[in-house]
Scaffold this motif. Structure first.
Motif, PDB file in Angstrom:
ATOM      1  N   VAL A  88      17.208   3.614  -2.188  1.00 21.02           N
ATOM      2  CA  VAL A  88      15.203   2.987  -3.077  1.00 21.02           C
ATOM      3  C   VAL A  88      14.239   4.185  -2.600  1.00 21.02           C
ATOM      4  O   VAL A  88      13.225   4.202  -2.796  1.00 21.02           O
ATOM      5  N   ALA A  89      14.882   5.099  -1.868  1.00 22.84           N
ATOM      6  CA  ALA A  89      14.345   7.281  -2.437  1.00 22.84           C
ATOM      7  C   ALA A  89      14.981   7.683  -2.075  1.00 22.84           C
ATOM      8  O   ALA A  89      16.008   7.091  -1.577  1.00 22.84           O
ATOM      9  N   THR A 114      10.233  -5.688   3.718  1.00 23.17           N
ATOM     10  CA  THR A 114      10.138  -5.668   1.922  1.00 23.17           C
ATOM     11  C   THR A 114       8.808  -4.837   1.339  1.00 23.17           C
ATOM     12  O   THR A 114       8.887  -3.132   0.936  1.00 23.17           O
ATOM     13  N   LYS A 115       7.303  -5.495   1.718  1.00 22.20           N
ATOM     14  CA  LYS A 115       6.171  -4.695   1.255  1.00 22.20           C
ATOM     15  C   LYS A 115       5.886  -3.220   2.098  1.00 22.20           C
ATOM     16  O   LYS A 115       5.475  -2.188   2.529  1.00 22.20           O
ATOM     17  N   ALA A 120       8.080  -0.454   1.772  1.00 23.11           N
ATOM     18  CA  ALA A 120       7.444   0.541   0.402  1.00 23.11           C
ATOM     19  C   ALA A 120       6.667   1.073   0.967  1.00 23.11           C
ATOM     20  O   ALA A 120       6.279   2.200   0.578  1.00 23.11           O
ATOM     21  N   LEU A 124       7.824   4.304   3.604  1.00 21.68           N
ATOM     22  CA  LEU A 124       8.528   4.733   2.280  1.00 21.68           C
ATOM     23  C   LEU A 124       8.005   5.823   1.241  1.00 21.68           C
ATOM     24  O   LEU A 124       8.249   7.108   1.173  1.00 21.68           O
ATOM     25  N   ASP A 125       6.422   5.270   1.131  1.00 24.66           N
ATOM     26  CA  ASP A 125       5.883   5.925   0.245  1.00 24.66           C
ATOM     27  C   ASP A 125       4.779   7.323   0.676  1.00 24.66           C
ATOM     28  O   ASP A 125       4.337   7.724   0.298  1.00 24.66           O
TER      29      ASP A 125
END
Length: 147
Positions: free
Chosen positions: A60-61, A117-118, A121, A124-125
């Motif tokens: 995802v990243a 998951t939120k 995210a 990882l942001d």
């Protein structure tokens, strides 16, 4: 819903794990879920099948995979494990390989999955958080970076 920090314990984090390929990396993360009583070995194999069938979308990243699967009565409670690899492995993702961090989420229901998951995210942001995970000296430091 529990936070990522609450879902992971120092015992469900392993740093500098040796893995020959992405399957071994995912099995290492899955084994931590099993040893914590979160899931069964069959859940780990479901996570691997998920990538085999759907491709490496879980990467995802850059350098980070977020593995998961559907609960088929093989998840006992919601939990999260993390493995930081000694040497990165390729999952076959076009832009985010190679992977050095593998998170494994086992969620008891879809709302727990969506919330985790939120949170993932948002984590990882944040470039500082990603770097803290990559450079943590101990599982406790790693866990602290999840806050």
């Amino acid at each position: 819903m529990a936070t990522l920090h609450e879902l992971v314990t120092p015992d469900s984090i392993r740093l500098d794990v040796s893995a020959g390929d992405w399957r071994e990396a995912m099995r290492a993360a899955g084994a931590l879920l099993v040893s914590a009583g979160v899931s069964d070995d069959s859940y780990t194999e479901s996570m691997i099948r998920n990538v085999e069938e759907n491709g490496p979308y879980i990467v995802v990243a850059p350098g980070i995979a977020f593995s998961h699967a559907r609960d088929e009565d093989n998840v006992h409670r919601t939990g999260l494990s993390w493995v930081r690899l000694q040497e990165p492995v390729n999952f076959g993702h076009e832009s985010n390989d190679p992977v050095v961090l593998v998170a494994a989420l086992a969620a008891r229901n879809s709302s727990a999955h969506i919330m985790a998951t939120k949170q993932m995210a948002a984590l990882l942001d944040d470039p500082e958080k990603r770097e803290a995970l990559r450079s943590a000296a101990t599982p406790e430091d790693f866990r602290a970076a999840l806050q």
